[in-house]
Design a protein around this motif. Structure first.
Motif, mmCIF file in Angstrom:
data_model
loop_
_atom_site.group_PDB
_atom_site.id
_atom_site.type_symbol
_atom_site.label_atom_id
_atom_site.label_comp_id
_atom_site.label_asym_id
_atom_site.label_seq_id
_atom_site.Cartn_x
_atom_site.Cartn_y
_atom_site.Cartn_z
ATOM 1 N N PHE A 276 0.808 -1.216 0.000
ATOM 2 C CA PHE A 276 0.000 0.000 0.000
ATOM 3 C C PHE A 276 0.845 1.272 0.000
ATOM 4 N N VAL A 277 1.932 1.278 0.735
ATOM 5 C CA VAL A 277 2.788 2.461 0.769
ATOM 6 C C VAL A 277 3.338 2.746 -0.624
ATOM 7 N N GLU A 278 3.836 1.700 -1.279
ATOM 8 C CA GLU A 278 4.390 1.864 -2.619
ATOM 9 C C GLU A 278 3.320 2.329 -3.600
ATOM 10 N N GLY A 279 2.111 1.767 -3.473
ATOM 11 C CA GLY A 279 1.030 2.160 -4.361
ATOM 12 C C GLY A 279 0.642 3.618 -4.195
ATOM 13 N N ASN A 280 0.487 4.049 -2.945
ATOM 14 C CA ASN A 280 0.137 5.445 -2.695
ATOM 15 C C ASN A 280 1.219 6.397 -3.183
ATOM 16 N N ARG A 341 -16.953 -13.495 1.207
ATOM 17 C CA ARG A 341 -15.857 -13.056 2.076
ATOM 18 C C ARG A 341 -14.703 -12.498 1.238
ATOM 19 N N SER A 342 -14.436 -13.174 0.135
ATOM 20 C CA SER A 342 -13.357 -12.734 -0.733
ATOM 21 C C SER A 342 -13.663 -11.372 -1.353
ATOM 22 N N LEU A 343 -14.905 -11.176 -1.794
ATOM 23 C CA LEU A 343 -15.299 -9.888 -2.360
ATOM 24 C C LEU A 343 -15.184 -8.771 -1.323
ATOM 25 N N THR A 344 -15.582 -9.068 -0.100
ATOM 26 C CA THR A 344 -15.464 -8.079 0.973
ATOM 27 C C THR A 344 -14.009 -7.705 1.205
ATOM 28 N N ASP A 345 -13.133 -8.703 1.176
ATOM 29 C CA ASP A 345 -11.713 -8.426 1.391
ATOM 30 C C ASP A 345 -11.117 -7.609 0.247
ATOM 31 N N PHE A 346 -11.568 -7.882 -0.975
ATOM 32 C CA PHE A 346 -11.111 -7.057 -2.091
ATOM 33 C C PHE A 346 -11.569 -5.615 -1.891
ATOM 34 N N ALA A 347 -12.817 -5.423 -1.479
ATOM 35 C CA ALA A 347 -13.333 -4.071 -1.257
ATOM 36 C C ALA A 347 -12.527 -3.348 -0.187
ATOM 37 N N LYS A 348 -12.115 -4.065 0.846
ATOM 38 C CA LYS A 348 -11.364 -3.446 1.944
ATOM 39 C C LYS A 348 -10.015 -2.895 1.491
ATOM 40 N N LEU A 349 -9.532 -3.362 0.346
ATOM 41 C CA LEU A 349 -8.262 -2.841 -0.147
ATOM 42 C C LEU A 349 -8.355 -1.335 -0.392
ATOM 43 N N CYS A 350 -9.538 -0.857 -0.793
ATOM 44 C CA CYS A 350 -9.707 0.585 -1.032
ATOM 45 C C CYS A 350 -9.468 1.406 0.230
ATOM 46 N N GLU A 351 -9.619 0.779 1.389
ATOM 47 C CA GLU A 351 -9.432 1.506 2.645
ATOM 48 C C GLU A 351 -7.973 1.877 2.881
ATOM 49 N N ALA A 352 -7.085 1.354 2.043
ATOM 50 C CA ALA A 352 -5.673 1.745 2.134
ATOM 51 C C ALA A 352 -5.398 3.035 1.383
ATOM 52 N N SER A 353 -6.410 3.569 0.695
ATOM 53 C CA SER A 353 -6.277 4.879 0.043
ATOM 54 C C SER A 353 -6.272 5.971 1.107
ATOM 55 N N PRO A 354 -5.743 7.155 0.787
ATOM 56 C CA PRO A 354 -5.910 8.280 1.717
ATOM 57 C C PRO A 354 -7.391 8.464 2.039
ATOM 58 N N GLU A 355 -7.688 8.775 3.279
ATOM 59 C CA GLU A 355 -9.080 8.771 3.734
ATOM 60 C C GLU A 355 -10.010 9.584 2.839
ATOM 61 N N LYS A 356 -9.567 10.732 2.387
ATOM 62 C CA LYS A 356 -10.414 11.594 1.577
ATOM 63 C C LYS A 356 -10.643 11.038 0.173
#
Length: 398
Positions: A276-280, A341-356
């Motif tokens: 996530f750090v590298e991606g951001n 469960r897998s779809l939910t975990d994929f969606a949670k990846l977006c939470e690694a974006s900056p909050e805004k």
């Protein structure tokens, strides 16, 4: 952090399965090579197993349940996911192997799999064969099938960038010949003009397409810019600089839709592998080059789109005609729970974006066929639920 989604994928990768046919085995090997060469690899394998009967061969491909596009990592191939790039090669094969079919008849040979990639490969080669005729590009849009129009507009954007700069197939055909020994039976004029014109693709988008399709055409221009960055020593920095030098009327679209593609192809794979750090940092660095922090949202919408496209590529068995999921008697309740469960975990990846910018990532994700599975299965994610009532009909292309 290793998410449950990635654990689920890893189990699938290494689970025992029956020995594949030779064609499937050869395609699978292509999934593991350098991303810039995967299209050429797929294309050469298709040519190798072609027995001369187009209909019969395409039917074999569509009925081949052993085909898999899972590789050793989450990296995207040259045109997008492995699955998307494979079907690009199928469309390219259709275009170069027939001399009798008109555009509509040739398109009817294409499946809708993996975000309409066969259509894109077909159009790309056909346009090159016809010097990117504006009348032909307009016809491409007119004959597109229902539900495929946005994707067609996207590919037309690709073709317009090719037309006014140089065709990306010039680079790829050379790689196909050099690494796999396959040479196309005719010569092509890869560059029509001596001097590239980056304003012209955006302007012709507005000339040959309905107004509602302009943004999708621009996504294709941005994607094509990104394709060239894959072969540039400075990566996308060179292409962002090209956007700096074009007319003010087109500059923001050039920046925005290139950033969108950087999010899809460069940042989403980082998020998918929990980097996530590298991606951001990629998003931040890209907007830093042009000094336009206000355009950062394009990159994160692309991240969500890239995650969604990856799901479609990794789990094509969930889709019929790339639209409706398959759930028959073979699916047990536990299977459905695992998918949810897998779809939910994929969606949670977006939470690694900056909050805004999380909302932008979720909007991109819901612009893919992830949304179909999410709604059909009754998956619930609090932040997505908050978006659904006011979600627009934006579709992630290519």
């Amino acid at each position: 952090m290793l998410t449950a989604a990635l654990i689920f994928m890893a189990v699938y990768y290494f689970a025992p399965r029956e020995v594949l046919g030779e064609f499937s085995n050869d395609i699978e090997q292509c999934n593991f090579i350098e991303k810039q060469l995967r299209f050429s690899c797929y294309r050469s394998v298709i040519e190798k197993y072609n027995e001369g009967d187009l209909d019969k061969f395409l039917e074999k491909i569509e009925n081949n349940t052993d085909l898999t596009f899972r590789g050793k990592d989450t990296s995207y191939a040259i045109f997008g996911t492995n699955c998307h790039t494979f079907y690009h090669a199928v469309g390219d094969f259709i275009a170069s192997s027939n001399t009798e079919l008109d555009t509509q008849s040739a398109l009817d040979h294409c499946s809708l799999s993996c975000t309409n990639a066969c259509m894109m490969g077909l159009y790309k080669r056909t346009a090159l064969e016809n010097d990117f005729s504006s009348d032909l590009l307009g016809e491409f849009y007119e004959v597109c099938r229902e539900g495929e129009k946005h994707q067609c507009a996207h590919e037309i954007g690709h073709l317009l960038h090719d037309k006014y700069t140089v065709s990306i197939l010039g680079i790829l055909d050379e790689l196909t010949s050099e690494h796999y020994g396959f040479v196309y039976p005719r010569e092509y004029n890869y560059a029509l003009f001596e001097n590239p014109d980056l304003d012209a693709p955006f302007e012709e988008c507005r000339q040959i397409l309905p107004e509602g399709e302009f943004p999708y055409c621009y996504t294709g221009v941005g994607h094509n810019l990104f394709l060239f960055s894959e072969f540039s020593p400075d990566g996308y920095k060179t292409q962002l600089q090209e956007c700096v030098n074009i007319g003010e009327a087109n500059q923001e679209n050039c920046f925005g839709f290139l950033l969108f593609r950087i999010g899809i192809n460069s940042v989403a794979p980082k998020f998918l592998s929990s980097q996530f750090v590298e991606g951001n940092e990629i998003c931040e660095d890209a907007v830093g080059i042009i000094g336009r922090d206000d355009l950062l949202f394009h990159c994160y919408k692309g991240v969500g789109g890239g995650i969604g496209l990856f799901i479609e590529s990794e789990y094509p068995e969930y889709f019929i005609d790339a639209e409706l999921p398959i759930f028959d008697e073979e699916y047990k309740l536990d299977d459905i729970r695992n998918i949810k469960r897998s779809l939910t975990d994929f969606a949670k990846l977006c939470e690694a974006s900056p909050e805004k910018l999380e909302t932008e990532c979720f909007q991109g994700l819901l612009g893919t066929r992830f949304r179909t599975l999410y709604l059909l299965l009754g998956v619930e994610h609090e932040k997505i639920e908050g978006l659904l009532p006011d979600l627009d009909d934006f579709e992630v292309s290519g």
